[in-house]
Design a protein around this motif. Sequence first.
Motif, PDB file in Angstrom:
ATOM      1  N   LEU A  28      23.956  68.391  38.400  1.00 54.23           N
ATOM      2  CA  LEU A  28      23.768  67.015  37.953  1.00 54.23           C
ATOM      3  C   LEU A  28      25.159  66.510  37.593  1.00 54.23           C
ATOM      4  CD1 LEU A  28      21.736  64.805  37.284  1.00 54.23           C
ATOM      5  CD2 LEU A  28      21.492  65.822  35.026  1.00 54.23           C
ATOM      6  N   VAL A  29      25.653  65.574  38.393  1.00 52.67           N
ATOM      7  CA  VAL A  29      27.029  65.107  38.222  1.00 52.67           C
ATOM      8  C   VAL A  29      27.055  63.585  38.159  1.00 52.67           C
ATOM      9  CG1 VAL A  29      28.017  67.099  39.413  1.00 52.67           C
ATOM     10  CG2 VAL A  29      27.483  65.056  40.700  1.00 52.67           C
ATOM     11  N   PRO A  30      28.047  63.027  37.471  1.00 53.15           N
ATOM     12  CA  PRO A  30      28.157  61.563  37.432  1.00 53.15           C
ATOM     13  C   PRO A  30      28.524  61.028  38.812  1.00 53.15           C
ATOM     14  CG  PRO A  30      29.876  62.599  36.081  1.00 53.15           C
ATOM     15  CD  PRO A  30      29.063  63.684  36.686  1.00 53.15           C
ATOM     16  N   LEU A  31      28.009  59.856  39.128  1.00 51.25           N
ATOM     17  CA  LEU A  31      28.396  59.197  40.368  1.00 51.25           C
ATOM     18  C   LEU A  31      29.814  58.685  40.239  1.00 51.25           C
ATOM     19  CD1 LEU A  31      25.192  57.123  41.142  1.00 51.25           C
ATOM     20  CD2 LEU A  31      25.952  59.219  42.241  1.00 51.25           C
ATOM     21  N   ARG A  32      30.466  58.564  41.369  1.00 46.65           N
ATOM     22  CA  ARG A  32      31.810  57.983  41.340  1.00 46.65           C
ATOM     23  C   ARG A  32      31.724  56.548  40.853  1.00 46.65           C
ATOM     24  NH1 ARG A  32      33.648  58.421  47.217  1.00 46.65           N
ATOM     25  NH2 ARG A  32      31.429  58.423  47.544  1.00 46.65           N
ATOM     26  N   GLN A  33      32.819  56.080  40.321  1.00 48.28           N
ATOM     27  CA  GLN A  33      32.869  54.688  39.868  1.00 48.28           C
ATOM     28  C   GLN A  33      32.594  53.770  41.049  1.00 48.28           C
ATOM     29  OE1 GLN A  33      34.127  53.183  36.824  1.00 48.28           O
ATOM     30  NE2 GLN A  33      33.763  55.119  35.835  1.00 48.28           N
ATOM     31  N   ARG A  34      31.900  52.683  40.774  1.00 46.83           N
ATOM     32  CA  ARG A  34      31.667  51.712  41.839  1.00 46.83           C
ATOM     33  C   ARG A  34      32.993  51.131  42.280  1.00 46.83           C
ATOM     34  NH1 ARG A  34      26.192  48.798  41.783  1.00 46.83           N
ATOM     35  NH2 ARG A  34      24.911  50.370  40.797  1.00 46.83           N
ATOM     36  N   ARG A  35      33.064  50.853  43.544  1.00 44.81           N
ATOM     37  CA  ARG A  35      34.294  50.270  44.070  1.00 44.81           C
ATOM     38  C   ARG A  35      34.455  48.834  43.580  1.00 44.81           C
ATOM     39  NH1 ARG A  35      35.449  52.783  49.835  1.00 44.81           N
ATOM     40  NH2 ARG A  35      34.450  54.774  49.474  1.00 44.81           N
ATOM     41  N   THR A  36      35.673  48.464  43.383  1.00 44.19           N
ATOM     42  CA  THR A  36      35.987  47.107  42.960  1.00 44.19           C
ATOM     43  C   THR A  36      36.160  46.243  44.201  1.00 44.19           C
ATOM     44  OG1 THR A  36      37.135  47.984  41.044  1.00 44.19           O
ATOM     45  CG2 THR A  36      37.632  45.717  41.637  1.00 44.19           C
ATOM     46  N   PHE A  37      35.635  45.041  44.154  1.00 41.42           N
ATOM     47  CA  PHE A  37      35.787  44.119  45.271  1.00 41.42           C
ATOM     48  C   PHE A  37      37.266  43.803  45.472  1.00 41.42           C
ATOM     49  CE2 PHE A  37      36.331  39.801  46.836  1.00 41.42           C
ATOM     50  CZ  PHE A  37      35.654  39.886  48.036  1.00 41.42           C
ATOM     51  N   VAL A  38      37.682  43.843  46.715  1.00 40.16           N
ATOM     52  CA  VAL A  38      39.055  43.490  47.066  1.00 40.16           C
ATOM     53  C   VAL A  38      38.984  42.291  47.994  1.00 40.16           C
ATOM     54  CG1 VAL A  38      41.178  44.259  48.189  1.00 40.16           C
ATOM     55  CG2 VAL A  38      39.791  45.892  46.885  1.00 40.16           C
ATOM     56  N   SER A  39      39.653  41.237  47.605  1.00 40.79           N
ATOM     57  CA  SER A  39      39.632  40.031  48.434  1.00 40.79           C
ATOM     58  C   SER A  39      40.388  40.294  49.740  1.00 40.79           C
ATOM     59  CB  SER A  39      40.267  38.848  47.703  1.00 40.79           C
ATOM     60  OG  SER A  39      41.670  39.049  47.592  1.00 40.79           O
ATOM     61  N   ARG A  40      40.080  39.491  50.734  1.00 41.17           N
ATOM     62  CA  ARG A  40      40.750  39.632  52.026  1.00 41.17           C
ATOM     63  C   ARG A  40      42.259  39.453  51.868  1.00 41.17           C
ATOM     64  NH1 ARG A  40      38.313  37.478  57.346  1.00 41.17           N
ATOM     65  NH2 ARG A  40      39.734  38.456  58.788  1.00 41.17           N
ATOM     66  N   ALA A  41      42.666  38.481  51.071  1.00 40.64           N
ATOM     67  CA  ALA A  41      44.092  38.215  50.870  1.00 40.64           C
ATOM     68  C   ALA A  41      44.780  39.428  50.244  1.00 40.64           C
ATOM     69  CB  ALA A  41      44.273  36.987  49.997  1.00 40.64           C
ATOM     70  N   ASP A  42      44.147  40.044  49.247  1.00 35.56           N
ATOM     71  CA  ASP A  42      44.733  41.237  48.626  1.00 35.56           C
ATOM     72  C   ASP A  42      44.812  42.394  49.612  1.00 35.56           C
ATOM     73  OD1 ASP A  42      45.194  40.011  46.202  1.00 35.56           O
ATOM     74  OD2 ASP A  42      43.364  40.781  45.266  1.00 35.56           O
ATOM     75  N   PHE A  43      43.756  42.556  50.424  1.00 39.14           N
ATOM     76  CA  PHE A  43      43.756  43.630  51.415  1.00 39.14           C
ATOM     77  C   PHE A  43      44.903  43.451  52.399  1.00 39.14           C
ATOM     78  CE2 PHE A  43      42.550  45.296  55.554  1.00 39.14           C
ATOM     79  CZ  PHE A  43      42.344  46.630  55.230  1.00 39.14           C
ATOM     80  N   VAL A  44      45.081  42.236  52.893  1.00 39.77           N
ATOM     81  CA  VAL A  44      46.166  41.955  53.839  1.00 39.77           C
ATOM     82  C   VAL A  44      47.518  42.216  53.188  1.00 39.77           C
ATOM     83  CG1 VAL A  44      47.318  40.108  55.145  1.00 39.77           C
ATOM     84  CG2 VAL A  44      44.825  40.338  55.224  1.00 39.77           C
ATOM     85  N   ARG A  45      47.680  41.745  51.951  1.00 41.27           N
ATOM     86  CA  ARG A  45      48.947  41.933  51.246  1.00 41.27           C
ATOM     87  C   ARG A  45      49.277  43.414  51.084  1.00 41.27           C
ATOM     88  NH1 ARG A  45      49.638  42.950  46.207  1.00 41.27           N
ATOM     89  NH2 ARG A  45      47.554  42.296  45.582  1.00 41.27           N
ATOM     90  N   VAL A  46      48.312  44.200  50.645  1.00 44.81           N
ATOM     91  CA  VAL A  46      48.542  45.632  50.418  1.00 44.81           C
ATOM     92  C   VAL A  46      48.713  46.377  51.736  1.00 44.81           C
ATOM     93  CG1 VAL A  46      47.491  47.735  49.506  1.00 44.81           C
ATOM     94  CG2 VAL A  46      47.374  45.637  48.201  1.00 44.81           C
ATOM     95  N   SER A  47      47.951  46.006  52.755  1.00 46.39           N
ATOM     96  CA  SER A  47      48.047  46.728  54.028  1.00 46.39           C
ATOM     97  C   SER A  47      49.408  46.535  54.681  1.00 46.39           C
ATOM     98  CB  SER A  47      46.918  46.300  54.973  1.00 46.39           C
ATOM     99  OG  SER A  47      47.055  44.951  55.325  1.00 46.39           O
ATOM    100  N   ARG A  48      50.102  45.468  54.369  1.00 48.82           N
ATOM    101  CA  ARG A  48      51.456  45.264  54.908  1.00 48.82           C
ATOM    102  C   ARG A  48      52.457  46.264  54.341  1.00 48.82           C
ATOM    103  NH1 ARG A  48      51.165  38.773  54.497  1.00 48.82           N
ATOM    104  NH2 ARG A  48      50.078  38.455  56.470  1.00 48.82           N
TER     105      ARG A  48
END
Length: 53
Positions: A28-48
Amino acid sequence: MRSKEIMGAVEGGERYTVTRDGREIAELVPLRQRRTFVSRADFVRVSRLVPST
């Protein structure tokens, strides 16, 4: 321990091994933390920042 206390402990990060007749049958283990929403703009910025291969 009662199930409410166990669930509270798991929610707090504790893990439990469930046994039957002294044999481990489950965990019996805790579930991983829910993922935080990442906006498209943030995703593009970080992926660069990721180097291309």
